[in-house]
Design a protein around this motif. Structure first.
Motif, PDB file in Angstrom:
ATOM      1  N   PHE A   6      47.987  32.374 -17.963  1.00 33.21           N
ATOM      2  CA  PHE A   6      47.126  31.395 -17.321  1.00 33.21           C
ATOM      3  C   PHE A   6      47.380  30.025 -17.961  1.00 33.21           C
ATOM      4  N   ASP A   7      48.312  29.281 -17.408  1.00 37.90           N
ATOM      5  CA  ASP A   7      48.640  27.952 -17.917  1.00 37.90           C
ATOM      6  C   ASP A   7      47.647  26.945 -17.348  1.00 37.90           C
ATOM      7  N   MET A  21      47.293  38.037 -20.495  1.00 40.28           N
ATOM      8  CA  MET A  21      46.258  39.053 -20.433  1.00 40.28           C
ATOM      9  C   MET A  21      46.747  40.166 -19.517  1.00 40.28           C
ATOM     10  N   GLU A  22      46.588  41.397 -19.946  1.00 39.39           N
ATOM     11  CA  GLU A  22      46.989  42.517 -19.109  1.00 39.39           C
ATOM     12  C   GLU A  22      45.881  42.834 -18.110  1.00 39.39           C
ATOM     13  N   ALA A  28      43.032  40.916  -9.544  1.00 38.42           N
ATOM     14  CA  ALA A  28      42.275  40.797 -10.792  1.00 38.42           C
ATOM     15  C   ALA A  28      42.654  39.506 -11.517  1.00 38.42           C
ATOM     16  N   ALA A  29      43.921  39.131 -11.480  1.00 35.86           N
ATOM     17  CA  ALA A  29      44.370  37.887 -12.108  1.00 35.86           C
ATOM     18  C   ALA A  29      43.770  36.681 -11.393  1.00 35.86           C
ATOM     19  N   GLN A  30      43.701  36.743 -10.067  1.00 33.64           N
ATOM     20  CA  GLN A  30      43.115  35.648  -9.294  1.00 33.64           C
ATOM     21  C   GLN A  30      41.633  35.501  -9.617  1.00 33.64           C
ATOM     22  N   ARG A  62      51.038  33.105 -13.744  1.00 31.45           N
ATOM     23  CA  ARG A  62      52.397  33.619 -13.649  1.00 31.45           C
ATOM     24  C   ARG A  62      52.482  34.963 -14.343  1.00 31.45           C
ATOM     25  N   ASP A  63      53.531  35.698 -14.029  1.00 36.20           N
ATOM     26  CA  ASP A  63      53.833  36.917 -14.769  1.00 36.20           C
ATOM     27  C   ASP A  63      55.223  36.742 -15.369  1.00 36.20           C
ATOM     28  N   ASP A  64      55.820  37.807 -15.874  1.00 35.41           N
ATOM     29  CA  ASP A  64      57.132  37.683 -16.502  1.00 35.41           C
ATOM     30  C   ASP A  64      58.236  37.322 -15.512  1.00 35.41           C
ATOM     31  N   LYS A  65      57.975  37.502 -14.224  1.00 35.01           N
ATOM     32  CA  LYS A  65      58.976  37.193 -13.193  1.00 35.01           C
ATOM     33  C   LYS A  65      58.875  35.767 -12.670  1.00 35.01           C
ATOM     34  N   GLY A  66      57.721  35.107 -12.859  1.00 35.54           N
ATOM     35  CA  GLY A  66      57.596  33.728 -12.394  1.00 35.54           C
ATOM     36  C   GLY A  66      56.197  33.374 -11.921  1.00 35.54           C
ATOM     37  N   ASP A  67      56.091  32.199 -11.270  1.00 35.59           N
ATOM     38  CA  ASP A  67      54.814  31.671 -10.799  1.00 35.59           C
ATOM     39  C   ASP A  67      54.264  32.509  -9.650  1.00 35.59           C
TER      40      ASP A  67
END
Length: 81
Positions: A6-7, A21-22, A28-30, A62-67
């Motif tokens: 979460f930038d 955060m996992e 859930a991230a949104q 973002r996750d490890d793959k991108g925005d």
């Protein structure tokens, strides 16, 4: 579970979330981004009530793959006298 980051964007400045955060999924991230953003907006609105002006902020997820998504706003405070 996926790790989401979460930038925080404040105008032209971007504060990178190094830990993340996992969470179970993007929904859930949104929800986490929206809840965190509400706290940020509340704090900024208090300062703006004293000083006036315009603030543009966002939380970029973002996750490890991108925005993935952005939750943002422009807050303007001015007197109408």
């Amino acid at each position: 579970m996926t790790r989401y980051y979460f930038d925080v964007r404040d105008g032209d400045t971007l504060a990178i979330d190094e830990e993340g955060m996992e969470l179970r999924d993007l929904a859930a991230a949104q929800a986490e981004a929206a809840e965190s953003f509400a706290d940020v907006v509340r704090d900024v609105a208090r300062d703006m009530a004293k000083n006036g002006g315009v603030i543009r902020m966002a939380i970029e997820v973002r996750d490890d793959k991108g925005d993935l998504l952005q939750v943002g706003y422009t807050f303007r405070n001015r007197r109408l006298d």
